[in-house]
Design an enzyme around this catalytic site. Structure first.
Site, PDB file in Angstrom:
ATOM      1  N   SER A 143       0.794  -1.235   0.000  1.00 22.48           N
ATOM      2  CA  SER A 143       0.000   0.000   0.000  1.00 22.48           C
ATOM      3  C   SER A 143       0.825   1.284   0.000  1.00 22.48           C
ATOM      4  CB  SER A 143      -0.921   0.022   1.214  1.00 22.48           C
ATOM      5  OG  SER A 143      -1.978  -0.881   0.999  1.00 22.48           O
ATOM      6  N   TYR A 192      -3.310  -3.437 -10.245  1.00 25.44           N
ATOM      7  CA  TYR A 192      -3.152  -3.042  -8.844  1.00 25.44           C
ATOM      8  C   TYR A 192      -2.286  -4.051  -8.083  1.00 25.44           C
ATOM      9  CZ  TYR A 192      -4.448  -2.645  -3.914  1.00 25.44           C
ATOM     10  OH  TYR A 192      -4.406  -2.580  -2.546  1.00 25.44           O
ATOM     11  N   TYR A 215      -4.951   4.493   7.684  1.00 27.79           N
ATOM     12  CA  TYR A 215      -6.253   3.812   7.812  1.00 27.79           C
ATOM     13  C   TYR A 215      -7.025   4.346   9.016  1.00 27.79           C
ATOM     14  CZ  TYR A 215      -3.395   0.789   4.904  1.00 27.79           C
ATOM     15  OH  TYR A 215      -2.541   0.320   3.949  1.00 27.79           O
ATOM     16  N   VAL A 262       1.265  -3.560   3.974  1.00 24.52           N
ATOM     17  CA  VAL A 262       1.172  -4.829   4.724  1.00 24.52           C
ATOM     18  C   VAL A 262       2.446  -5.669   4.708  1.00 24.52           C
ATOM     19  CG1 VAL A 262      -1.299  -5.322   4.818  1.00 24.52           C
ATOM     20  CG2 VAL A 262      -0.017  -5.893   2.754  1.00 24.52           C
ATOM     21  N   LYS A 296       0.351   3.429  -2.942  1.00 26.44           N
ATOM     22  CA  LYS A 296      -0.897   4.169  -3.210  1.00 26.44           C
ATOM     23  C   LYS A 296      -0.716   5.677  -3.384  1.00 26.44           C
ATOM     24  CE  LYS A 296      -3.803   0.603  -1.069  1.00 26.44           C
ATOM     25  NZ  LYS A 296      -4.456   0.166   0.171  1.00 26.44           N
TER      26      LYS A 296
HETATM   27  N1  GLN Z   1      -1.844  -5.594  -1.851  1.00 24.86           N
HETATM   28  C1  GLN Z   1      -2.433  -5.403  -0.554  1.00 24.86           C
HETATM   29  C2  GLN Z   1      -3.957  -5.574  -0.642  1.00 24.86           C
HETATM   30  O1  GLN Z   1      -4.531  -5.067  -1.554  1.00 24.86           O
HETATM   31  C3  GLN Z   1      -2.105  -4.045  -0.054  1.00 24.86           C
HETATM   32  C4  GLN Z   1      -2.761  -3.725   1.252  1.00 24.86           C
HETATM   33  C5  GLN Z   1      -1.892  -2.944   2.174  1.00 24.86           C
HETATM   34  O2  GLN Z   1      -0.691  -2.846   2.030  1.00 24.86           O
HETATM   35  N2  GLN Z   1      -2.491  -2.424   3.217  1.00 24.86           N
HETATM   36  O3  GLN Z   1      -4.535  -6.213   0.170  1.00 24.86           O
END
Ligand code: GLN
Length: 456
Positions: free
Chosen positions: A63, A188, A240, A258, A66
């Site tokens: 993420s 993605y 978040y 993550v 993003k």
């Molecule tokens: N690729 C992960 C997902 O879409 C990214 C989520 C994250 O890093 N919080 O679940």
């Protein structure tokens, strides 16, 4: 002995023992990460790099991609077109929550999965392949080196990513996502599987801190406007449903992933990144959160702290009536000297140095304002030692000087460069390369205007 490295190493040593949190395992390949891996990296505005621990260990960006893909969408389409498709409000929910605007299906913000999938779909490109290539190139430009994809993590997420697919289908049903769902989600997943190190992430964060220009390579990756917008969304939505607490405690735009990556941006100071796989319940890296909380406190970086005012801006402020400073070095006869002494208060000299932002510009204008004569006079601004004027401040200074000129005063600027640029249609605006020329000209004008004293 190097103080920044020392601080990073000390934090790394001390927090290495923190054993809370759990490595993400909903993407099977991520479960293989070493929970003890721990690295920190920082890149300054001069492009200096500092690191501690496992700062060169590769992991997938997840993420943390993003904000950068959102930046690319903003650069491609502009802020209005992007805002029509993805919001900028904190969702207060988990990163993979199914929280879409009732009616339109528009996702709350680009930092949660739903919004990120939309942002990815907005990136220009003839097909999915070209779109991903542009994303990879963009992430690489932010990092300052060519990044590649961890194919195993990609395959692992593609095989298990049903929740993200479900989100995408829901958005398409609501009209919030165009195109082929399979392709959009696949792009993605690839974007999330781009391989980085803490050092790469620090350079990426530093590029945002540096107004969109990579401080190591010098490349302007996105405009300052785009970088500012991205940091704003990171500040409110990057962590978040912990975004509020984070802003309170750390006070810096940030983004977590993550796989264990976490970045924070200290605007105009540096970008910093941590790698540590174990996550808390919100999906943020435990040691990363602890480390950046400490860095922010230790260096006093909270965004809401009033910026220190340490610099002297106005170095001289006087009128010609007071002996000395406001006189040119030109040798005059006794009669002229007498007239200049009598009328010299109509020449105001204000000299400034350093960089001008709002506060500094207000100081200069206040120094002028309290000295400006009742009759038409000469406002001499010595800006030869001013190093930079922020855009908004140049406009503020120009508008205020133009207003003085409309009251009948002459604006006389000494500057090595053409700043502030003369405001069009200002009755009397004159620029000279140095203070001596500016003062000599103003005195000459004053003497001409008062010549009738002598004749009378
Ligand atoms: N690729 C992960 C997902 O879409 C990214 C989520 C994250 O890093 N919080 O679940």
């Amino acid at each position: 002995m190097e103080p920044v490295t020392d601080a990073l190493e000390e934090i790394c040593r001390r927090l290495a023992g923190v054993a809370d949190g759990a490595v993400a395992d909903y993407i099977p390949q991520l479960a293989l990460a070493d929970p003890a891996a721990f690295g920190l990296a920082l890149v300054s505005m001069d492009g200096h790099r500092y690191q501690a621990g496992d700062a060169h260990t590769p992991f997938t960006i997840q993420s943390v991609s993003k904000p950068f893909v959102y930046a690319l969408a903003l650069a491609d389409l502009g802020p209005d077109a992007v805002a029509a498709r993805v919001g900028a409000e904190p969702s207060g929910e988990a990163f993979n929550a199914i929280s879409l605007e009732p009616g339109t299906g528009r996702p709350a913000n680009p930092m949660v999965n739903a919004g990120a999938i939309v942002a990815t779909s907005l990136v220009r490109g003839a097909d999915a392949g070209e779109r991903f290539e542009r994303i990879r190139a963009c992430l690489s430009a932010f990092a300052g080196r060519a990044l590649d994809v961890d194919e195993e993590v990609y395959a692992s997420e593609a095989a298990t990513g049903d929740r993200n697919r479900a989100l995408a289908y829901l958005m398409r049903a609501a009209g919030a996502l165009d195109g082929d769902v399979g392709e959009e989600v696949d792009t993605y997943f690839r974007q999330c599987s781009v391989r980085v190190t803490a050092c790469d992430l620090a350079a990426m964060a530093a590029t945002l801190a540096h107004g969109g220009a990579n401080p190591v390579t010098g490349e302007q990756v996105v405009t300052e406007d785009v970088a500012t917008r991205v940091m704003a969304v990171m500040a409110t939505c990057g962590m978040y449903d912990r975004a509020g607490t984070w802003l309170l405690d750390v006070g810096l735009p940030a983004k977590s992933g993550v796989a264990g990556g976490l970045i924070a941006v200290s605007p105009a100071r540096f970008g910093i990144a941590v790698y540590s796989p174990p996550l808390d319940e919100a999906g943020n890296p435990v040691r990363g959160v602890r480390a950046l909380t400490e860095v922010s406190r230790r260096f006093g970086l909270h965004m809401m702290r009033p910026a220190g005012r340490h610099a002297v801006t106005v170095t001289e402020a006087t009128t010609g009536r007071k002996a000395g400073a406001a006189w040119s070095e030109r040798v005059r006869g006794p009669e002229e000297d007498e007239r200049l002494a009598a009328e010299g208060h109509r020449i105001v000299l204000v000299a400034a140095q350093g960089g001008l932002e709002f506060t500094e510009t207000e100081q200069i204008l206040h120094a002028v304002d309290i000295r400006v004569p009742e009759q038409p006079g000469w406002i001499v601004l010595d800006l030869t030692r001013v190093t930079a004027i922020a855009q908004g401040s140049a406009m503020m200074l120009g508008a205020a000087l133009a207003a003085f000129a409309r009251q009948g005063h002459h604006i006389v600027i000494a500057a090595q460069r053409d700043f502030p640029a003369p405001v069009p249609d200002t009755p009397s605006w004159h620029t000279f390369p140095n203070r001596e020329a500016a003062l000599a000209w103003s005195e000459e004008q004053l003497l001409q205007e008062t010549a009738h004293f002598r004749d009378a």
